[in-house]
Write a protein that holds these residues in place. Structure first.
Motif, PDB file in Angstrom:
ATOM      1  N   VAL A 184     109.934 -11.652 -78.810  1.00 23.24           N
ATOM      2  CA  VAL A 184     109.374 -12.542 -79.826  1.00 23.24           C
ATOM      3  C   VAL A 184     109.642 -11.860 -81.155  1.00 23.24           C
ATOM      4  O   VAL A 184     109.364 -10.663 -81.315  1.00 23.24           O
ATOM      5  CB  VAL A 184     107.866 -12.781 -79.627  1.00 23.24           C
ATOM      6  CG1 VAL A 184     107.298 -13.612 -80.768  1.00 23.24           C
ATOM      7  CG2 VAL A 184     107.605 -13.461 -78.288  1.00 23.24           C
ATOM      8  N   ARG A 185     110.212 -12.634 -82.105  1.00 21.22           N
ATOM      9  CA  ARG A 185     110.603 -12.065 -83.401  1.00 21.22           C
ATOM     10  C   ARG A 185     110.152 -12.995 -84.519  1.00 21.22           C
ATOM     11  O   ARG A 185     110.262 -14.213 -84.389  1.00 21.22           O
ATOM     12  CB  ARG A 185     112.120 -11.907 -83.477  1.00 21.22           C
ATOM     13  CG  ARG A 185     112.692 -11.032 -82.390  1.00 21.22           C
ATOM     14  CD  ARG A 185     114.203 -10.850 -82.607  1.00 21.22           C
ATOM     15  NE  ARG A 185     114.728  -9.887 -81.674  1.00 21.22           N
ATOM     16  CZ  ARG A 185     115.467 -10.196 -80.615  1.00 21.22           C
ATOM     17  NH1 ARG A 185     115.784 -11.445 -80.364  1.00 21.22           N
ATOM     18  NH2 ARG A 185     115.910  -9.247 -79.822  1.00 21.22           N
ATOM     19  N   PHE A 186     109.696 -12.410 -85.634  1.00 23.05           N
ATOM     20  CA  PHE A 186     109.298 -13.225 -86.779  1.00 23.05           C
ATOM     21  C   PHE A 186     109.482 -12.439 -88.065  1.00 23.05           C
ATOM     22  O   PHE A 186     109.333 -11.220 -88.089  1.00 23.05           O
ATOM     23  CB  PHE A 186     107.843 -13.705 -86.642  1.00 23.05           C
ATOM     24  CG  PHE A 186     106.845 -12.595 -86.536  1.00 23.05           C
ATOM     25  CD1 PHE A 186     106.206 -12.099 -87.674  1.00 23.05           C
ATOM     26  CD2 PHE A 186     106.529 -12.039 -85.303  1.00 23.05           C
ATOM     27  CE1 PHE A 186     105.283 -11.060 -87.575  1.00 23.05           C
ATOM     28  CE2 PHE A 186     105.605 -11.008 -85.205  1.00 23.05           C
ATOM     29  CZ  PHE A 186     104.982 -10.512 -86.342  1.00 23.05           C
ATOM     30  N   PRO A 187     109.814 -13.149 -89.169  1.00 26.95           N
ATOM     31  CA  PRO A 187     109.957 -12.469 -90.450  1.00 26.95           C
ATOM     32  C   PRO A 187     108.591 -12.004 -90.956  1.00 26.95           C
ATOM     33  O   PRO A 187     107.604 -12.705 -90.793  1.00 26.95           O
ATOM     34  CB  PRO A 187     110.558 -13.543 -91.360  1.00 26.95           C
ATOM     35  CG  PRO A 187     110.324 -14.845 -90.686  1.00 26.95           C
ATOM     36  CD  PRO A 187     110.111 -14.573 -89.237  1.00 26.95           C
ATOM     37  N   TRP A 194     112.038  -8.222 -90.244  1.00 24.49           N
ATOM     38  CA  TRP A 194     111.411  -8.958 -89.139  1.00 24.49           C
ATOM     39  C   TRP A 194     110.681  -7.974 -88.238  1.00 24.49           C
ATOM     40  O   TRP A 194     111.099  -6.820 -88.094  1.00 24.49           O
ATOM     41  CB  TRP A 194     112.474  -9.641 -88.296  1.00 24.49           C
ATOM     42  CG  TRP A 194     113.126 -10.839 -88.905  1.00 24.49           C
ATOM     43  CD1 TRP A 194     113.741 -10.924 -90.125  1.00 24.49           C
ATOM     44  CD2 TRP A 194     113.249 -12.108 -88.303  1.00 24.49           C
ATOM     45  NE1 TRP A 194     114.238 -12.175 -90.307  1.00 24.49           N
ATOM     46  CE2 TRP A 194     113.955 -12.930 -89.196  1.00 24.49           C
ATOM     47  CE3 TRP A 194     112.835 -12.641 -87.089  1.00 24.49           C
ATOM     48  CZ2 TRP A 194     114.244 -14.264 -88.911  1.00 24.49           C
ATOM     49  CZ3 TRP A 194     113.133 -13.953 -86.802  1.00 24.49           C
ATOM     50  CH2 TRP A 194     113.832 -14.752 -87.706  1.00 24.49           C
ATOM     51  N   ARG A 195     109.658  -8.455 -87.580  1.00 26.49           N
ATOM     52  CA  ARG A 195     109.009  -7.707 -86.495  1.00 26.49           C
ATOM     53  C   ARG A 195     109.529  -8.272 -85.181  1.00 26.49           C
ATOM     54  O   ARG A 195     109.729  -9.480 -85.047  1.00 26.49           O
ATOM     55  CB  ARG A 195     107.492  -7.840 -86.566  1.00 26.49           C
ATOM     56  CG  ARG A 195     106.943  -7.169 -87.798  1.00 26.49           C
ATOM     57  CD  ARG A 195     105.473  -6.834 -87.657  1.00 26.49           C
ATOM     58  NE  ARG A 195     105.016  -6.201 -88.876  1.00 26.49           N
ATOM     59  CZ  ARG A 195     105.039  -4.894 -89.107  1.00 26.49           C
ATOM     60  NH1 ARG A 195     105.503  -4.075 -88.182  1.00 26.49           N
ATOM     61  NH2 ARG A 195     104.602  -4.393 -90.247  1.00 26.49           N
ATOM     62  N   SER A 196     109.755  -7.405 -84.228  1.00 23.92           N
ATOM     63  CA  SER A 196     110.295  -7.812 -82.937  1.00 23.92           C
ATOM     64  C   SER A 196     109.598  -7.021 -81.836  1.00 23.92           C
ATOM     65  O   SER A 196     109.440  -5.802 -81.952  1.00 23.92           O
ATOM     66  CB  SER A 196     111.806  -7.540 -82.896  1.00 23.92           C
ATOM     67  OG  SER A 196     112.349  -7.883 -81.636  1.00 23.92           O
ATOM     68  N   THR A 197     109.188  -7.723 -80.798  1.00 26.90           N
ATOM     69  CA  THR A 197     108.596  -7.086 -79.624  1.00 26.90           C
ATOM     70  C   THR A 197     109.342  -7.562 -78.393  1.00 26.90           C
ATOM     71  O   THR A 197     109.569  -8.774 -78.229  1.00 26.90           O
ATOM     72  CB  THR A 197     107.103  -7.431 -79.485  1.00 26.90           C
ATOM     73  OG1 THR A 197     106.417  -6.957 -80.643  1.00 26.90           O
ATOM     74  CG2 THR A 197     106.504  -6.795 -78.240  1.00 26.90           C
ATOM     75  N   TRP A 198     109.749  -6.629 -77.558  1.00 28.44           N
ATOM     76  CA  TRP A 198     110.439  -6.951 -76.311  1.00 28.44           C
ATOM     77  C   TRP A 198     109.612  -6.432 -75.147  1.00 28.44           C
ATOM     78  O   TRP A 198     109.101  -5.302 -75.192  1.00 28.44           O
ATOM     79  CB  TRP A 198     111.831  -6.307 -76.273  1.00 28.44           C
ATOM     80  CG  TRP A 198     112.591  -6.609 -75.015  1.00 28.44           C
ATOM     81  CD1 TRP A 198     113.270  -7.750 -74.712  1.00 28.44           C
ATOM     82  CD2 TRP A 198     112.725  -5.764 -73.867  1.00 28.44           C
ATOM     83  NE1 TRP A 198     113.831  -7.667 -73.472  1.00 28.44           N
ATOM     84  CE2 TRP A 198     113.499  -6.446 -72.919  1.00 28.44           C
ATOM     85  CE3 TRP A 198     112.248  -4.494 -73.547  1.00 28.44           C
ATOM     86  CZ2 TRP A 198     113.828  -5.914 -71.687  1.00 28.44           C
ATOM     87  CZ3 TRP A 198     112.581  -3.961 -72.316  1.00 28.44           C
ATOM     88  CH2 TRP A 198     113.360  -4.663 -71.396  1.00 28.44           C
TER      89      TRP A 198
END
Length: 185
Positions: free
Chosen positions: A80-83, A92-96
């Motif tokens: 999930v990724r969002f600016p 952006w923040r990104s979590t996998w």
């Protein structure tokens, strides 16, 4: 129409497009379904290649992008990724999350030249050679001496949508020696 619990979660999670005024183009450019060849590099110099798939779309009311990559029998991971303008312009923040290998990683992502780089401190993921119908991806881990070790590469190409399309039936695994020059083909 009655939704199953999975259908209800999917309907609540996924979005058809970005929300008004939200620029999701950095990762939104990948929206759709892709096939990939994943090469994993072992410390002994050998490598394993597996066929997989990667699906990108919009999520969370159109305020984020999401993607799921699948390596049959190995991993079924989701990002999930969002600016986040508070983290910096274009950041952006990104979590996998990858339950198959029991891993979760967080990153700050941004465009660096023609690439998209996700910085997770001791882990770096890079999207490169980005074209409309193909791109490359690599996973590097920081070593104790500060250098980066190439752990994984994906060669990725866009798939034409087909009803019932799945990765099963074309999954393959093979081991080969790592090519000279770091193994990136």
């Amino acid at each position: 129409m009655v939704l199953t619990s999975s259908g209800a979660v999917g309907a609540a999670f996924l979005a058809d497009e970005p929300a008004d005024g939200v620029d999701l183009s950095l990762f939104g450019q990948f929206t759709g379904s892709w096939a990939l060849d994943c090469t994993e590099y072992d410390p002994d110099g050998s490598s394993t290649v597996r066929r997989g798939e990667w699906h990108f779309g919009y999520a969370l009311g159109g305020r984020a992008t999401t993607d799921v990559w699948i390596l049959p029998g190995v991993e079924h991971g989701v990002s999930v990724r969002f600016p986040d303008p508070a983290a910096g312009a274009g950041v952006w923040r990104s979590t996998w999350v990858g339950p198959g290998r029991r891993r979760a990683h967080t990153f700050l992502a941004s465009r660096v030249g023609e690439q998209i780089v996700l910085d997770g401190g001791d882990l770096r993921w890079t999207f490169s050679d980005i074209e409309a119908d193909e791109f490359r991806w690599r996973n590097e881990a920081r070593q104790p001496d500060g250098t980066w070790r190439l752990d994984q590469t994906f060669q990725v190409w866009r798939r034409a949508p087909r009803s019932g399309d799945g990765v099963s039936g074309f999954s393959q695994t093979r081991r080969r020696p790592t090519p000279a020059g770091g193994g990136d083909r």
